[in-house]
Design a protein around this motif. Structure first.
Motif, PDB file in Angstrom:
ATOM      1  N   PRO A  40       0.073  -7.338   8.510  1.00 14.72           N
ATOM      2  CA  PRO A  40       0.411  -8.007   7.248  1.00 14.72           C
ATOM      3  C   PRO A  40      -0.389  -7.452   6.062  1.00 14.72           C
ATOM      4  CG  PRO A  40       0.170  -9.618   9.007  1.00 14.72           C
ATOM      5  CD  PRO A  40      -0.325  -8.320   9.556  1.00 14.72           C
ATOM      6  N   ILE A  41      -1.683  -7.196   6.286  1.00 15.63           N
ATOM      7  CA  ILE A  41      -2.506  -6.622   5.212  1.00 15.63           C
ATOM      8  C   ILE A  41      -2.016  -5.224   4.862  1.00 15.63           C
ATOM      9  CG2 ILE A  41      -4.830  -5.843   4.607  1.00 15.63           C
ATOM     10  CD1 ILE A  41      -5.914  -8.044   6.427  1.00 15.63           C
ATOM     11  N   ALA A  42      -1.680  -4.433   5.882  1.00 13.57           N
ATOM     12  CA  ALA A  42      -1.216  -3.069   5.638  1.00 13.57           C
ATOM     13  C   ALA A  42       0.060  -3.062   4.807  1.00 13.57           C
ATOM     14  CB  ALA A  42      -0.989  -2.348   6.967  1.00 13.57           C
ATOM     15  N   ALA A  43       0.971  -3.993   5.094  1.00 17.59           N
ATOM     16  CA  ALA A  43       2.218  -4.069   4.329  1.00 17.59           C
ATOM     17  C   ALA A  43       1.945  -4.476   2.887  1.00 17.59           C
ATOM     18  CB  ALA A  43       3.180  -5.046   4.998  1.00 17.59           C
ATOM     19  N   CYS A  44       1.141  -5.505   2.701  1.00 16.27           N
ATOM     20  CA  CYS A  44       0.855  -5.983   1.343  1.00 16.27           C
ATOM     21  C   CYS A  44       0.113  -4.938   0.524  1.00 16.27           C
ATOM     22  CB  CYS A  44       0.046  -7.277   1.414  1.00 16.27           C
ATOM     23  SG  CYS A  44       0.967  -8.707   2.037  1.00 16.27           S
ATOM     24  N   ASP A  45      -0.932  -4.358   1.112  1.00 18.47           N
ATOM     25  CA  ASP A  45      -1.739  -3.391   0.375  1.00 18.47           C
ATOM     26  C   ASP A  45      -1.021  -2.052   0.208  1.00 18.47           C
ATOM     27  OD1 ASP A  45      -3.599  -5.345   0.320  1.00 18.47           O
ATOM     28  OD2 ASP A  45      -5.054  -4.373   1.644  1.00 18.47           O
ATOM     29  N   GLY A  46      -0.210  -1.691   1.185  1.00 20.06           N
ATOM     30  CA  GLY A  46       0.449  -0.394   1.140  1.00 20.06           C
ATOM     31  C   GLY A  46       1.687  -0.359   0.264  1.00 20.06           C
ATOM     32  N   TRP A  47       2.364  -1.497   0.139  1.00 21.87           N
ATOM     33  CA  TRP A  47       3.654  -1.487  -0.547  1.00 21.87           C
ATOM     34  C   TRP A  47       3.686  -2.328  -1.825  1.00 21.87           C
ATOM     35  CZ3 TRP A  47       6.165  -2.779   4.803  1.00 21.87           C
ATOM     36  CH2 TRP A  47       6.109  -1.635   5.615  1.00 21.87           C
ATOM     37  N   LEU A  90       6.595 -11.633   6.630  1.00 23.86           N
ATOM     38  CA  LEU A  90       6.323 -12.290   5.351  1.00 23.86           C
ATOM     39  C   LEU A  90       5.617 -11.345   4.381  1.00 23.86           C
ATOM     40  CD1 LEU A  90       5.090 -15.796   6.611  1.00 23.86           C
ATOM     41  CD2 LEU A  90       7.268 -15.306   5.494  1.00 23.86           C
ATOM     42  N   GLY A  91       4.581 -10.654   4.875  1.00 23.45           N
ATOM     43  CA  GLY A  91       3.856  -9.729   4.016  1.00 23.45           C
ATOM     44  C   GLY A  91       4.725  -8.580   3.548  1.00 23.45           C
ATOM     45  N   SER A  92       5.544  -8.040   4.453  1.00 22.81           N
ATOM     46  CA  SER A  92       6.419  -6.924   4.096  1.00 22.81           C
ATOM     47  C   SER A  92       7.417  -7.344   3.022  1.00 22.81           C
ATOM     48  CB  SER A  92       7.174  -6.430   5.336  1.00 22.81           C
ATOM     49  OG  SER A  92       6.294  -5.990   6.343  1.00 22.81           O
ATOM     50  N   ALA A  93       8.085  -8.465   3.240  1.00 21.03           N
ATOM     51  CA  ALA A  93       9.119  -8.914   2.315  1.00 21.03           C
ATOM     52  C   ALA A  93       8.537  -9.259   0.947  1.00 21.03           C
ATOM     53  CB  ALA A  93       9.859 -10.113   2.908  1.00 21.03           C
ATOM     54  N   ASP A  94       7.353  -9.887   0.931  1.00 15.58           N
ATOM     55  CA  ASP A  94       6.748 -10.235  -0.355  1.00 15.58           C
ATOM     56  C   ASP A  94       6.329  -8.988  -1.113  1.00 15.58           C
ATOM     57  OD1 ASP A  94       5.825 -12.049  -2.332  1.00 15.58           O
ATOM     58  OD2 ASP A  94       3.781 -11.818  -1.592  1.00 15.58           O
ATOM     59  N   ALA A  95       5.803  -8.008  -0.403  1.00 15.98           N
ATOM     60  CA  ALA A  95       5.388  -6.764  -1.055  1.00 15.98           C
ATOM     61  C   ALA A  95       6.581  -6.024  -1.648  1.00 15.98           C
ATOM     62  CB  ALA A  95       4.659  -5.865  -0.055  1.00 15.98           C
ATOM     63  N   ILE A  96       7.708  -6.042  -0.957  1.00 19.92           N
ATOM     64  CA  ILE A  96       8.903  -5.322  -1.411  1.00 19.92           C
ATOM     65  C   ILE A  96       9.606  -6.083  -2.529  1.00 19.92           C
ATOM     66  CG2 ILE A  96      11.155  -4.454  -0.676  1.00 19.92           C
ATOM     67  CD1 ILE A  96       9.915  -4.185   2.176  1.00 19.92           C
ATOM     68  N   ARG A  97       9.621  -7.379  -2.451  1.00 14.45           N
ATOM     69  CA  ARG A  97      10.173  -8.319  -3.446  1.00 14.45           C
ATOM     70  C   ARG A  97      11.685  -8.463  -3.352  1.00 14.45           C
ATOM     71  NH1 ARG A  97      11.884  -9.590  -8.692  1.00 14.45           N
ATOM     72  NH2 ARG A  97      10.705 -11.298  -9.626  1.00 14.45           N
TER      73      ARG A  97
END
Length: 647
Positions: A403-410, A474-481
């Motif tokens: 989750p952190i990787a998705a949020c921070d990476g994207w 959740l983290g991936s989808a929020d990061a992508i928007r």
């Protein structure tokens, strides 16, 4: 075989009980309430959002013209949570939508756009606003363009088939079992109306639908099932309209292959805008983009299909930056000559990032009319990483580092792209952080991840694993928007009878707890998982991005000419590369037919929007010799030394 929907049972315990007077009274009261207040509810909600009208101007919830509606057991033309739907095979299911959505289907008004999937999404008769409205979407992958990992059972019937090209050859030879027409059964059964109703029930609002060029036609030597998938795409448009879901049409497989991957039709080399047949294949692709644009720009379809991805995952590293950008500029100009310029004039044009960093696209076609950048963020293909999902990460929550990787990476990357480029979306992503799963890497390749047994056996998932997978989603989808999950469903393996790549199936995760019931749960998730403060997006795009203004600088046009100055990996200069002539009859895609609708509604829909667009269709030049479209090799024919204009 698809996962069984929890809404598929036509009768609940209520109907199996013997009625008594109290339930009967409740039923009567409910019926009166629905008859009186539901039409008022539809009118009120639509009036709050309307900026454009349905094709006939009918009011939502109106009784229509008295034409029976065979898709509703009660004959109703609209319904909310709890209403009954009848499928084409005669079975019934209960429409479930706890998010304020409602379906609309009036046989006398087949282009009615009053339906709405949920309370936070504008009805189809209302303009979609990028930056204000949030895309919670899902792909219908593996349906009209087959992929081994999505429908492994079909490929297992024909061992040795690595892509749809091979599969089509093998099927065609198997006349005892129906030949190539077997694919039509897949089109008919893999995605059903129940799926579309369930997608609305899941709180989603957009469908990304991959389509291949053979939906339009095939040429000699191309083994694909021709002109058949279009029929099922048209049927889908009716279902999407009924449940209020918008369509992102994705041109997923183009002549010659744009990336050499199995989902482009033929695995191997890139022959779109690359190699000796690259220019000819690109020319043919432009023609098919033109045909699709003419169809979806018609008033009856433009609000339903507001997004058109013109080439999926073109491999820019192989094709070249100048060549690809020149193609996109040519396609942009061609499309806008058909649709006109400005908001509401034809679809947003979606271009894939070509597997380049998002900053690579800063300033790309600035001043163009409504071009959107589509990125497909996956960790699955970035090399092996054995990190699990069922352990706590640095936040103390399950999901490991993912989750952190998705949020921070994207997160910051996407928001920065929205500022520096314009509208940027995630057209594909999944709940899997690795390359585990049957056939994900192709028919013969397998993952070396030692934890794949845990990831692939969804029936043994622990609560900790499900929560970890959910947090990663959740983290991936929020990061992508603005996102489109890949993909809605996965078919079971024909060998095991089980789904062996579960984290790629939205429907399976939605039913079993590792994808949230409400997609709005993704909003703000990265505030929990991220170590970084993401650069916020204020919802404001440059005027050209949303069609307020448009003007491409002359310097941009000079930098990216068409035809390009060169074609990568071609043996010949551009001026003598194989090309086609534009003297063939134009192909017009057939629209749906409706027997109950008045002719004044259906007759204008001919499949071609712009009557001034009368240039002929393309065809080979008589007398010219062409190398194979999928390898471009001059082996059996001589290498040309001058342009071939035909004889």
């Amino acid at each position: 075989m698809s996962p069984v929907s929890r809404y598929a049972t036509p009768q609940s315990k209520w109907y199996r009980k013997k009625w008594n007077i109290f339930p009967l009274v409740l039923l009567v009261v409910a019926a009166v309430f629905a008859a009186v207040f539901f039409p008022l509810y539809l009118r009120k909600t639509t009036q709050q959002h309307v900026s454009t009208k349905s094709s006939t101007g009918a009011s939502p919830g109106s009784p229509g013209s008295g034409v029976p509606n065979p898709s509703s057991p009660s004959g109703a033309t609209s319904g909310v949570d709890g209403s009954l739907i009848k499928l084409q095979n005669g079975t019934e299911f209960t429409y479930r939508n706890s998010f304020g959505g409602y379906w609309v289907q009036d046989p006398a008004d087949p282009f009615n756009n009053n339906a709405r999937p949920n309370s936070w999404t504008p009805p189809l008769n209302t303009s979609w606003k990028w930056g204000e409205d949030r895309a919670f979407g899902v792909n219908l992958g593996g349906w009209l363009v087959l992929e081994p990992f999505i429908t492994p059972d079909i490929y297992q019937r024909y061992p040795g088939s690595k892509d749809e090209y091979d599969l089509s050859l093998a099927m065609a030879a198997d006349t005892a079992n129906g030949g190539l027409k077997q694919l039509e059964n897949h089109y008919d059964t893999f995605i059903t109306e129940q799926d579309i109703a369930d997608i609305a029930a899941a709180g989603l609002n957009f469908l990304r639908v991959p389509l291949a060029f053979w939906a339009i036609e095939t040429w000699p030597g191309e083994p694909f099932l021709a002109k058949t998938s279009w029929k099922y795409f048209i049927r889908l448009l009716g279902w999407a309209r009924k449940y209020g879901l918008r369509i992102y049409l994705d041109f997923h497989a183009v002549p010659g292959s744009q990336n050499g991957y199995n989902h482009s039709g033929k695995q191997g080399s890139v022959n779109f805008l690359n190699g000796n047949m690259g220019l000819a294949n690109a020319q043919r692709t432009l023609y098919y983009i033109r045909i699709l644009t003419e169809f979806i720009s018609q008033p009856e379809y433009k609000d339903l299909i507001p997004a058109f991805g013109i080439v999926n995952e073109a491999l820019i590293q192989t094709i070249g930056r100048e060549e690809m950008f020149g193609f996109y500029l040519k396609a942009h100009d061609m499309i806008r000559e058909i649709t006109g310029y400005g908001e509401g004039q034809g679809p947003y044009i979606m271009v894939h990032d070509g597997f380049q960093p998002l900053e690579y696209w800063t300033g790309f076609l600035a001043g163009s009319d409504r071009v959107v950048l589509d990125s497909h963020p996956y960790f699955s293909f970035a090399g092996q990483n054995d990190a699990p999902l069922d352990v706590n990460g640095d936040t103390g929550l399950p999901g490991g580092p993912w989750p952190i990787a998705a949020c921070d990476g994207w997160g910051s990357t996407f928001n920065t792209s929205r500022k520096n480029f314009g509208i940027t979306i995630g057209g594909e992503f999944s709940s899997s952080p690795n390359d585990c799963g049957l056939y994900l890497l192709g028919i013969k390749a397998t993952s070396s991840n030692p934890n794949c047994a845990t990831f692939d056996d969804w029936e043994s998932y622990t609560d900790q694993f499900k929560e970890g997978a959910r947090n990663y989603f959740l983290g991936s989808a929020d990061a992508i928007r603005d996102w489109f999950f890949w993909t809605w469903k996965i078919a079971p393996s024909g060998a095991s009878g089980k789904i062996e790549i579960p984290l790629w199936s939205y429907s399976l995760g939605w039913q079993n707890g590792w994808i949230p019931k409400d997609p709005r749960d993704t909003i703000g998730a990265c505030q929990t998982f991220s170590k970084k403060e993401p650069k916020p997006f204020d919802g404001q795009y440059a005027p050209w991005a949303t069609g307020t203004t448009s003007s491409i600088p002359d310097a941009t046009r000079a930098a990216f000419p068409w035809p390009p100055a060169k074609v990568s990996h071609a043996q010949l200069p551009v001026n003598i590369l194989p090309t086609y002539t534009n003297t063939a009859p134009i192909i017009t895609l057939p629209p749906a037919t409706f027997t109950a609708a008045p002719a004044k509604i259906t007759e204008p829909v001919k499949g071609w929007f712009d009557s001034k667009d009368s240039e002929g269709g393309i065809s080979p030049i008589q007398g010219c010799q062409y190398p194979d479209r999928y390898n471009g090799n001059y082996t059996d024919i001589p290498l040309p030394t001058q342009p071939c204009t035909g004889t």
